[in-house]
Design an enzyme around this catalytic site. Structure first.
Site, PDB file in Angstrom:
ATOM      1  N   ASP A 114      14.896  34.989  25.732  1.00 58.03           N
ATOM      2  CA  ASP A 114      14.782  33.572  25.376  1.00 58.03           C
ATOM      3  C   ASP A 114      14.670  33.453  23.860  1.00 58.03           C
ATOM      4  O   ASP A 114      14.709  34.456  23.148  1.00 58.03           O
ATOM      5  CB  ASP A 114      13.600  32.897  26.094  1.00 58.03           C
ATOM      6  CG  ASP A 114      13.944  31.456  26.472  1.00 58.03           C
ATOM      7  OD1 ASP A 114      14.284  30.677  25.557  1.00 58.03           O
ATOM      8  OD2 ASP A 114      13.889  31.119  27.666  1.00 58.03           O
TER       9      ASP A 114
ATOM     10  N   TRP B 170      17.535  23.205  39.090  1.00 58.19           N
ATOM     11  CA  TRP B 170      16.187  23.030  38.528  1.00 58.19           C
ATOM     12  C   TRP B 170      15.929  21.609  38.067  1.00 58.19           C
ATOM     13  O   TRP B 170      14.795  21.163  38.073  1.00 58.19           O
ATOM     14  CB  TRP B 170      15.943  24.029  37.383  1.00 58.19           C
ATOM     15  CG  TRP B 170      16.635  23.726  36.090  1.00 58.19           C
ATOM     16  CD1 TRP B 170      17.918  24.025  35.756  1.00 58.19           C
ATOM     17  CD2 TRP B 170      16.069  23.094  34.932  1.00 58.19           C
ATOM     18  NE1 TRP B 170      18.200  23.617  34.480  1.00 58.19           N
ATOM     19  CE2 TRP B 170      17.079  23.041  33.944  1.00 58.19           C
ATOM     20  CE3 TRP B 170      14.805  22.562  34.634  1.00 58.19           C
ATOM     21  CZ2 TRP B 170      16.871  22.474  32.671  1.00 58.19           C
ATOM     22  CZ3 TRP B 170      14.604  22.004  33.369  1.00 58.19           C
ATOM     23  CH2 TRP B 170      15.627  21.964  32.416  1.00 58.19           C
TER      24      TRP B 170
ATOM     25  N   ASP C  97       4.266  26.128  35.945  1.00 57.41           N
ATOM     26  CA  ASP C  97       3.569  25.811  34.690  1.00 57.41           C
ATOM     27  C   ASP C  97       2.987  24.395  34.758  1.00 57.41           C
ATOM     28  O   ASP C  97       2.157  24.030  33.920  1.00 57.41           O
ATOM     29  CB  ASP C  97       4.469  25.992  33.461  1.00 57.41           C
ATOM     30  CG  ASP C  97       5.804  25.281  33.579  1.00 57.41           C
ATOM     31  OD1 ASP C  97       6.286  25.069  34.715  1.00 57.41           O
ATOM     32  OD2 ASP C  97       6.379  24.934  32.533  1.00 57.41           O
TER      33      ASP C  97
ATOM     34  N   ASP D 135      21.235  27.135  30.816  1.00 58.58           N
ATOM     35  CA  ASP D 135      20.432  25.913  30.717  1.00 58.58           C
ATOM     36  C   ASP D 135      20.215  25.485  29.269  1.00 58.58           C
ATOM     37  O   ASP D 135      20.182  26.314  28.366  1.00 58.58           O
ATOM     38  CB  ASP D 135      19.056  26.121  31.382  1.00 58.58           C
ATOM     39  CG  ASP D 135      18.283  27.263  30.745  1.00 58.58           C
ATOM     40  OD1 ASP D 135      18.915  28.293  30.429  1.00 58.58           O
ATOM     41  OD2 ASP D 135      17.062  27.130  30.550  1.00 58.58           O
ATOM     42  N   GLU D 136      20.064  24.184  29.100  1.00 57.02           N
ATOM     43  CA  GLU D 136      19.552  23.577  27.863  1.00 57.02           C
ATOM     44  C   GLU D 136      20.251  24.095  26.603  1.00 57.02           C
ATOM     45  O   GLU D 136      19.628  24.227  25.565  1.00 57.02           O
ATOM     46  CB  GLU D 136      18.034  23.837  27.740  1.00 57.02           C
ATOM     47  CG  GLU D 136      17.248  23.248  28.891  1.00 57.02           C
ATOM     48  CD  GLU D 136      15.748  23.431  28.746  1.00 57.02           C
ATOM     49  OE1 GLU D 136      15.033  22.459  28.996  1.00 57.02           O
ATOM     50  OE2 GLU D 136      15.301  24.546  28.399  1.00 57.02           O
TER      51      GLU D 136
ATOM     52  N   ARG E 227       8.427  34.235  26.933  1.00 56.38           N
ATOM     53  CA  ARG E 227       7.502  33.402  26.146  1.00 56.38           C
ATOM     54  C   ARG E 227       6.180  34.141  25.998  1.00 56.38           C
ATOM     55  O   ARG E 227       5.600  34.193  24.922  1.00 56.38           O
ATOM     56  CB  ARG E 227       7.306  32.050  26.814  1.00 56.38           C
ATOM     57  CG  ARG E 227       8.332  30.997  26.451  1.00 56.38           C
ATOM     58  CD  ARG E 227       9.779  31.426  26.701  1.00 56.38           C
ATOM     59  NE  ARG E 227      10.722  30.361  26.453  1.00 56.38           N
ATOM     60  CZ  ARG E 227      11.134  29.496  27.382  1.00 56.38           C
ATOM     61  NH1 ARG E 227      10.716  29.598  28.632  1.00 56.38           N
ATOM     62  NH2 ARG E 227      11.989  28.533  27.067  1.00 56.38           N
TER      63      ARG E 227
ATOM     64  N   HIS F  52      19.187  29.318  24.442  1.00 56.05           N
ATOM     65  CA  HIS F  52      17.968  30.128  24.499  1.00 56.05           C
ATOM     66  C   HIS F  52      18.243  31.517  23.919  1.00 56.05           C
ATOM     67  O   HIS F  52      17.789  32.530  24.447  1.00 56.05           O
ATOM     68  CB  HIS F  52      17.442  30.213  25.940  1.00 56.05           C
ATOM     69  CG  HIS F  52      16.865  28.910  26.435  1.00 56.05           C
ATOM     70  ND1 HIS F  52      15.648  28.441  26.017  1.00 56.05           N
ATOM     71  CD2 HIS F  52      17.361  27.989  27.282  1.00 56.05           C
ATOM     72  CE1 HIS F  52      15.411  27.268  26.602  1.00 56.05           C
ATOM     73  NE2 HIS F  52      16.434  26.970  27.359  1.00 56.05           N
TER      74      HIS F  52
ATOM     75  N   TRP G 158       7.011  29.663  34.318  1.00 52.62           N
ATOM     76  CA  TRP G 158       7.310  29.645  32.877  1.00 52.62           C
ATOM     77  C   TRP G 158       6.008  29.861  32.126  1.00 52.62           C
ATOM     78  O   TRP G 158       4.959  29.345  32.530  1.00 52.62           O
ATOM     79  CB  TRP G 158       7.957  28.310  32.476  1.00 52.62           C
ATOM     80  CG  TRP G 158       9.240  28.061  33.174  1.00 52.62           C
ATOM     81  CD1 TRP G 158       9.460  27.224  34.230  1.00 52.62           C
ATOM     82  CD2 TRP G 158      10.508  28.679  32.893  1.00 52.62           C
ATOM     83  NE1 TRP G 158      10.785  27.284  34.607  1.00 52.62           N
ATOM     84  CE2 TRP G 158      11.447  28.159  33.810  1.00 52.62           C
ATOM     85  CE3 TRP G 158      10.946  29.609  31.945  1.00 52.62           C
ATOM     86  CZ2 TRP G 158      12.786  28.550  33.814  1.00 52.62           C
ATOM     87  CZ3 TRP G 158      12.271  29.993  31.954  1.00 52.62           C
ATOM     88  CH2 TRP G 158      13.178  29.465  32.871  1.00 52.62           C
ATOM     89  N   THR G 159       6.070  30.577  31.014  1.00 54.38           N
ATOM     90  CA  THR G 159       4.808  31.043  30.420  1.00 54.38           C
ATOM     91  C   THR G 159       4.560  30.587  28.984  1.00 54.38           C
ATOM     92  O   THR G 159       3.767  31.205  28.289  1.00 54.38           O
ATOM     93  CB  THR G 159       4.736  32.583  30.476  1.00 54.38           C
ATOM     94  OG1 THR G 159       5.861  33.117  29.756  1.00 54.38           O
ATOM     95  CG2 THR G 159       4.734  33.097  31.893  1.00 54.38           C
TER      96      THR G 159
ATOM     97  N   TYR H  11       7.895  24.268  39.701  1.00 53.29           N
ATOM     98  CA  TYR H  11       7.590  24.914  38.424  1.00 53.29           C
ATOM     99  C   TYR H  11       6.072  25.100  38.347  1.00 53.29           C
ATOM    100  O   TYR H  11       5.308  24.129  38.344  1.00 53.29           O
ATOM    101  CB  TYR H  11       8.073  24.052  37.251  1.00 53.29           C
ATOM    102  CG  TYR H  11       9.510  24.344  36.842  1.00 53.29           C
ATOM    103  CD1 TYR H  11      10.429  24.869  37.752  1.00 53.29           C
ATOM    104  CD2 TYR H  11       9.945  24.099  35.538  1.00 53.29           C
ATOM    105  CE1 TYR H  11      11.730  25.133  37.373  1.00 53.29           C
ATOM    106  CE2 TYR H  11      11.253  24.366  35.157  1.00 53.29           C
ATOM    107  CZ  TYR H  11      12.144  24.881  36.075  1.00 53.29           C
ATOM    108  OH  TYR H  11      13.436  25.145  35.690  1.00 53.29           O
TER     109      TYR H  11
HETATM  110  C1  ACM Z   1      14.837  25.593  32.683  1.00 53.46           C
HETATM  111  O1  ACM Z   1      13.729  25.181  33.050  1.00 53.46           O
HETATM  112  N1  ACM Z   1      15.246  25.403  31.452  1.00 53.46           N
HETATM  113  C2  ACM Z   1      15.726  26.276  33.602  1.00 53.46           C
END
Ligand code: ACM
Length: 777
Positions: free
Chosen positions: A207, A406, A433, A339-340, A178, A277, A481-482, A431
């Protein structure tokens, strides 16, 4: 260590006059936590009195029993040179001599690699361990024994430390996708990890917003995938052309980082996120995506829909990428994300659906599992292990996979229950962030804050697991996370000092942990940060203020506290900087308007922050609130963000607290008796978020009446409209507007003000910067 031992230890140190730390008097020491005498972070498993103290000076020799120990000694001497005034000569291989000695001792192998023994006596300091990693941990302890104090005079107290890590995986994750960090910055983080005895660096390299790792076989991954046009004005140059944000690491740079980490006994775990991602990779190689047509690396945070194609050719593409990854990263684990990966594109694609049926699979989750199992086989065949985020449980966990939990700890519990290894990294606790305090001067990020106390209290081993299942908890990791962390200063701010708490939950036995004791040891760690040029957060060390205004009485009642719970707060009202002799904060203070209030937190008579906190409690402050000092309306939803302005291109940018679902700012108990209008200053920032469809449906805004909507103030969120003023189409050249909305007369004297901007103005949004009550005269 029992309390009795600790007290003995303090007494023996007092007797020899060798207390490290803050120039303690006996009176201080008896009331201070025992381990203040050796302010080590993380706290060792056992600290007992040693034979005698020892003084290290420039003539002290360092001896080792072989090449592995010599490498450790080299790291020790270099780090000691940075954290203290001691510059020692290179180590000699040979028989023990007076001085500092590193040597191997197979009898000291513990259950988890990294145990060591450190003994101080009249002849010197002896560090022994079964492995180089253990010697290295001992070296980091000795660096701490020789730094962080006032004198830095080379005195090593008489201690005998027997230490071992609690967990094998003591992790820190950095998102370089990011926002991008330089190799020098990453090395500085690795130095800090070593000081904290963290041993696993998870590097998030791919990502939606960027592919940051050179892959020689697929050069477009970085040619195309490493640049994005940021949202809004930040993505447009002065010439009107796209202003790109770019960056990637060459394979040579990555090897350099891996070697630098290895020298500090840190393993680098790269992450290549599959199947979601993936937008930057799909932008580079659309044939490995699902939808036709070009795309580009995303400027949107959140959950974007781009997925890798699950077909055979794409699996081979991913295996070819992994083949190069394995060459660069010799560690056991490769992180495959998982993830996601919202499945909209797979669901909508007839080709993917036909493939799913041909494979005889039940659904898209099973298809994701099919891909991950295939990649796991590829890794296992090469003696590596797959680790992934907890979504990899859905659709069937690859048989050997390790799970990184997570979305809370539940995924980790489930995986451990089924015999899989687990790393605990719950978002709501680890986390980084999430901001560390609720203070206005925290940088952009997620203001639902995660305090040091919260990090410190986390136990990675859930109580409900059986002894057998507990063995599957490999360890714990914090993730930086940035999305909102554009600069190196902000990154350091978010990571430090919370890394200190992380290190203790990763290393120290839970029965040894004590937050008060940790607080007593932290100031020495802050001194070490200073020596290493780590720009740690001052916010956590500063003073927080809660105010209750009495505008009619022309006074304010304030409550002060320190976010870390240091208790000694001193204050002044005469403009001077508080000292240890200033008035102690006695509890709520009622002060006349105007008052200039300054406050500073002390520990053992020394300030813990670099500068006092300061508030100008003047008449203007009674009339004005900002996005940071207002509350959020209840209907705003959970996702409160502190978002940065997209403007100016260079230089400092403002930031705004806003919930992206239903933005609404709340001024509780506003006093309206003599008010004729509300003056609002508002900014205009990009709305750049990918949301799940069900989340998208929760977004809301008030219906506009005027062409471009209006700024509205209501009496309570469901009450009557107190004021309304039409909005312009765009903000002014500086990105802001100022509007005045006359108060419509009514019965309200004291009421909650709910403030909104009506209309759906995406891809931009109005954000409140400041609101002022305009008095009648
Ligand atoms: C994540 O925070 N999507 C691993």
């Amino acid at each position: 260590m029992t309390r009795l031992h600790t007290r003995t230890h303090v007494r023996s140190l007092l007797a020899t006059g060798l207390l490290l730390g803050a120039g303690l008097t006996a009176a201080h020491a008896t009331s201070a936590p025992p381990s203040l005498a050796v302010p080590l972070i993380p706290l060792p498993q056992q600290v007992q009195p040693g034979a005698a103290p020892y003084r290290v000076d420039a003539t002290t020799t360092v001896s080792v029993d072989g090449e592995g120990a010599r490498a450790v000694a080299g790291q020790f001497i270099a780090l000691l040179g940075k954290t203290s005034a001691l510059h020692l000569q290179p180590a000699r291989v040979g028989k023990p001599v007076r001085g500092i000695r590193f040597e191997h001792d197979a009898s000291l192998a513990g259950n988890v690699e990294g145990s060591y023994r450190l003994q101080v006596g009249a002849q010197g300091v002896r560090i022994r361990a079964a492995t180089d990693a253990g010697l290295f941990n001992g070296a980091m302890t000795l660096v701490q024994l020789l730094s962080g104090g006032d004198g830095q005079d080379g005195q090593v107290p008489a201690v005998d430390i027997t230490d071992a890590p609690r967990f094998a995986w003591r992790g820190f994750m950095l998102d370089s996708a990011r926002h991008f960090q330089s190799i020098e910055q990453i090395k500085q983080l690795l130095d800090a990890m070593a000081l904290h005895k963290l041993n696993t660096f998870h590097w998030h390299l791919t990502d939606d917003q960027g592919w940051r790792m050179e892959i020689k076989r697929y050069p477009k991954l970085t040619e195309v995938g490493s640049c994005r046009a940021p949202a809004g004005q930040a993505g447009v140059g002065p010439d009107g052309k796209p202003h790109l944000y770019c960056g990637y690491y060459t394979q040579a740079q990555i090897r350099d980082v891996v070697a630098y980490a290895a020298a500090r006994h840190i393993t680098v775990v790269p992450e290549i996120d599959v199947p979601g991602h993936a937008q930057a990779a799909v932008a580079a190689y659309p044939e490995h995506g699902v939808v036709d047509g070009p795309t580009q690396p995303s400027a949107n945070w959140g959950v974007n829909p781009y997925l890798f194609n699950p077909r055979e050719e794409t699996l081979q593409f991913l295996e070819n990428i992994l083949a190069e990854v394995l060459e660069m990263f010799p560690g056991q684990y490769i992180h495959i994300g998982g993830d996601e990966a919202v499945k909209y594109q797979w669901q909508a694609s007839p080709v993917v659906q036909a493939h799913l049926r041909a494979l005889g699979l039940k659904d898209e989750e099973a298809l994701q599992s099919h891909m991950l199992k295939r990649l796991e086989t590829f890794l296992e065949d090469r003696d590596r292990k797959l680790i992934g985020w907890d979504e990899i449980i859905e659709g069937g966990l690859p048989p050997q996979a390790t799970v990184m939990s997570w979305r809370g700890i539940e995924g980790g519990i489930e995986a451990a229950t089924h015999g899989h290894d687990v790393v605990m990294s719950p978002g709501n606790t680890l986390y980084l962030d999430f901001l560390q305090t609720n203070l206005p001067d925290e940088p952009p990020g997620r203001p639902k804050f995660t305090s040091m106390q919260r990090v410190y209290a986390f136990d990675p081993v859930p109580a409900q697991l059986t002894a057998e299942q507990r063995r599957h908890i490999l360890g714990v990791q914090a993730n930086m996370w940035t999305e909102h962390t554009r600069t190196w200063e902000r990154l350091q701010h978010n990571v430090f000092p919370r890394m200190a708490a992380l290190s203790e939950i990763a290393w120290t036995a839970p029965e040894r942990k004590s937050y008060d004791d940790f607080l007593a040891r932290l100031p020495a760690q802050l001194q070490r940060y200073k020596a290493l040029d780590i720009a740690y957060a001052q916010t956590a060390l500063s003073v927080a203020m809660k105010r209750q205004d009495d505008r009619a009485g022309n006074k304010v009642t304030v409550e002060l506290s320190n976010p870390l719970s240091y208790r000694d707060i001193r204050y002044t009202t005469d403009g001077s900087t508080p000292t240890a002799q200033s008035a102690a904060y006695p509890g709520a203070l009622t002060l006349p308007v105007p008052t200039e209030l300054k406050a500073l937190t002390f520990f053992n008579g020394k300030p813990v922050a670099d500068a006092p906190s300061r508030w100008n409690l003047d008449a203007e402050s009674l009339l004005t609130r900002t996005d940071k000092t207002l509350a959020q309306c209840p209907q705003g939803g959970r996702l409160l963000l502190r978002l940065e302005d997209d403007n100016p291109l260079q230089g400092a940018r403002d930031n705004f607290d806003v919930t992206i679902f239903n933005p609404c700012w709340l001024w509780e108990d506003a006093q309206l008796q003599d008010i004729r209008a509300f003056k609002v200053r508002a900014g205009r920032i990009p709305y750049n978020f990918g949301l799940l469809r069900e989340e998208e449906a929760k977004r809301g805004y008030r219906k506009p009446v005027a062409a471009h909507g209006e700024f509205e103030v209501r009496a309570g969120c469901e009450g009557r409209v107190l004021a309304s003023v039409p909005l312009p189409r765009e903000a002014g050249a500086d990105g802001f507007i100022e509007l005045e909305a006359p108060l419509r007369a009514g019965p309200e004297q004291v009421t909650d003000l709910c403030m909104t901007f009506s209309g759906d103005t995406r891809p931009q949004m109005w954000v409140l910067d400041q609101v002022r009550l305009q008095p009648a005269k």
